[in-house]
Design an enzyme around this catalytic site. Structure first.
Site, mmCIF file in Angstrom:
data_model
loop_
_atom_site.group_PDB
_atom_site.id
_atom_site.type_symbol
_atom_site.label_atom_id
_atom_site.label_comp_id
_atom_site.label_asym_id
_atom_site.label_seq_id
_atom_site.Cartn_x
_atom_site.Cartn_y
_atom_site.Cartn_z
ATOM 1 N N ASN A 1 -5.236 12.473 0.956
ATOM 2 C CA ASN A 1 -4.312 11.585 1.680
ATOM 3 C C ASN A 1 -5.136 10.805 2.700
ATOM 4 O O ASN A 1 -6.359 10.989 2.807
ATOM 5 C CB ASN A 1 -3.186 12.398 2.344
ATOM 6 C CG ASN A 1 -2.080 11.506 2.879
ATOM 7 O OD1 ASN A 1 -1.588 10.629 2.174
ATOM 8 N ND2 ASN A 1 -1.701 11.677 4.135
ATOM 9 N N LYS A 2 -4.481 9.958 3.439
ATOM 10 C CA LYS A 2 -5.150 9.071 4.404
ATOM 11 C C LYS A 2 -6.166 9.808 5.264
ATOM 12 O O LYS A 2 -5.905 10.932 5.715
ATOM 13 C CB LYS A 2 -4.065 8.415 5.260
ATOM 14 C CG LYS A 2 -4.553 7.489 6.343
ATOM 15 C CD LYS A 2 -5.463 6.397 5.813
ATOM 16 C CE LYS A 2 -4.879 5.598 4.687
ATOM 17 N NZ LYS A 2 -5.902 4.788 3.948
ATOM 18 N N ARG B 1 0.867 -1.182 0.000
ATOM 19 C CA ARG B 1 0.000 0.000 0.000
ATOM 20 C C ARG B 1 0.897 1.223 0.000
ATOM 21 O O ARG B 1 2.115 1.126 0.113
ATOM 22 C CB ARG B 1 -1.033 -0.018 1.149
ATOM 23 C CG ARG B 1 -0.653 -0.644 2.441
ATOM 24 C CD ARG B 1 0.466 -0.003 3.170
ATOM 25 N NE ARG B 1 0.235 1.415 3.366
ATOM 26 C CZ ARG B 1 1.183 2.314 3.600
ATOM 27 N NH1 ARG B 1 2.474 1.952 3.681
ATOM 28 N NH2 ARG B 1 0.909 3.577 3.757
ATOM 29 N N ASP C 1 -1.887 10.975 -1.782
ATOM 30 C CA ASP C 1 -2.337 9.961 -2.746
ATOM 31 C C ASP C 1 -2.673 10.585 -4.085
ATOM 32 O O ASP C 1 -2.574 9.953 -5.124
ATOM 33 C CB ASP C 1 -3.537 9.201 -2.187
ATOM 34 C CG ASP C 1 -3.055 8.213 -1.140
ATOM 35 O OD1 ASP C 1 -2.902 8.625 0.020
ATOM 36 O OD2 ASP C 1 -2.749 7.067 -1.510
ATOM 37 N N GLN D 1 -1.807 2.274 9.988
ATOM 38 C CA GLN D 1 -0.536 2.414 9.249
ATOM 39 C C GLN D 1 0.536 3.080 10.111
ATOM 40 O O GLN D 1 1.720 2.784 9.974
ATOM 41 C CB GLN D 1 -0.746 3.255 7.972
ATOM 42 C CG GLN D 1 -1.434 2.553 6.833
ATOM 43 C CD GLN D 1 -2.923 2.730 6.859
ATOM 44 O OE1 GLN D 1 -3.524 3.008 7.895
ATOM 45 N NE2 GLN D 1 -3.570 2.562 5.715
#
Ligand code: MRU
Length: 344
Positions: A246-247, A46, A236, A195
């Site tokens: 992003n996350k 990932r 991302d 993560q």
């Protein structure tokens, strides 16, 4: 690096299985395009750049299979490209790598499968090498933004585990440390997939970079106490106006940084910028399985049947971003013009 995230063996792709880190360090073997597709979908691998590099090797495996089975290579390549593109919608590096491989494939002869496999393999290796170079360049630019003694907040994992090697956000921290600066990292655990807790803490500790793990809801209190001098996250997809996907949780960190006058930096290779997308509202946001929220490491923590919303990413508006660090330098607002300049 003390570990390899992605390792190409000539006819098999080995991936460090990130679903089971830090409990087990296990290289999972992907001998064909189907297993590579599955590995991306299930998050064996990932992180935006790592997904792109992995997909490139997946396409090589599709053509190698055609050579072995003495079948026309192009239909297998096209099928693998379509399957890989359908794995995860948000990280644009996946589409960037598939496009780059597809543009090359379009120039290769249908009648020479072995030649096509060789040429595509060279390209995938170049994509890998390019990612490492770019991360080092971003590190050099970004390290100048940090002072010795700084504590940096990061969210998710934008390290060597999310790239071919070195990392984007963590690459900046690695470069600052290599330049002799004393840097401490606050690691957001990054619910729901963890993560931060499972991956970022693991790779920082492997490199002996001082870090402290916090749960996501602790960041505000740390910032209020003046314990954080900068936040650095990965991306991302960056839209043409500088909005950053992003996350999930990144937007919250950016709002907190603004409220406490702490710089919020985004590390983004040019391959993560999508100039075709005008603004963040147009970025497709992946929604993932409810189990990621209702369960922790396989154990149920919420009532059976509860309704769940699980978007994997959020969008931080450009106005909250202090700077975007790319391999071509540090971009500042107004991002529209700055992005046009580097994406030419
Ligand atoms: O769902 P993931 O783990 O693939 O999400 C990863 C992130 O959001 C990273 O911050 C991003 O891909 C940048 S990685 C250099």
């Amino acid at each position: 690096m003390a570990f390899k995230t992605i390792e190409w063996k000539g006819d098999t792709l080995m991936l460090l299985d990130q679903r089971i880190l830090p409990i087990k360090e296990f290289m999972r073997s992907c001998p064909d395009a189907g297993s590579v597709t599955e590995a991306i979908k299930t998050m064996v691998v990932r992180g935006a750049p790592a997904i792109g590099v992995t997909a490139a090797f997946g396409l090589v495996l599709a053509v190698q299979a055609a050579v072995r089975r003495k079948r026309p290579w192009r239909p297998l390549f096209l099928k693998a490209a379509a399957d890989l593109a359908a794995t995860r919608p948000t990280a644009v590096n996946l589409f960037w790598a598939i496009d780059r491989m597809s543009r090359l494939a379009a120039t290769l002869s249908d009648d020479d499968a072995a030649g096509a496999a060789d040429r595509l393999e060279r390209e995938a290796k170049q994509i890998y090498a390019h990612d490492v170079e770019v991360n080092k360049a971003m590190g050099a630019h970004g390290a100048r933004l940090l002072k010795s003694g700084d504590s940096v907040l990061t969210h998710c994992n934008a390290g060597a585990l999310a790239t071919a090697e070195y990392g984007t956000a963590l690459g900046i921290i690695r470069a600052a440390v290599a330049a002799g600066k004393k840097i401490h990292v606050f690691v957001d655990e990054t619910r729901p997939w963890l993560q931060g807790a499972r991956l970022t803490a693991w790779e920082l500790m492997k490199d002996d970079i001082p870090c402290t793990l916090i749960t996501d809801n602790m960041a505000a209190s740390l910032l209020a106490k003046g314990l954080v001098q900068a936040a650095i996250v990965g991306a991302d997809r960056v839209a043409a106006n500088g909005d950053v996907a992003n996350k999930i949780g990144t937007y919250g960190v950016a709002v907190l940084c603004k409220a406490h006058k702490v710089p919020f930096y985004v590390a983004s290779p040019i391959s993560t910028i999508d100039p075709k997308i005008k603004n963040g509202a147009l970025i497709p946001i992946e929604e993932r399985d409810a189990n990621e929220v209702t369960h922790l490491m396989g154990t149920r923590i919420a009532p059976a049947g509860v309704r769940v919303y699980n978007p994997a990413f959020d969008v931080t508006p450009a106005r909250l971003v202090t700077a975007i660090v790319t391999e071509k330098g540090v971009l500042k607002s107004p991002y529209g013009a700055a992005i046009k300049g580097v994406c030419r």
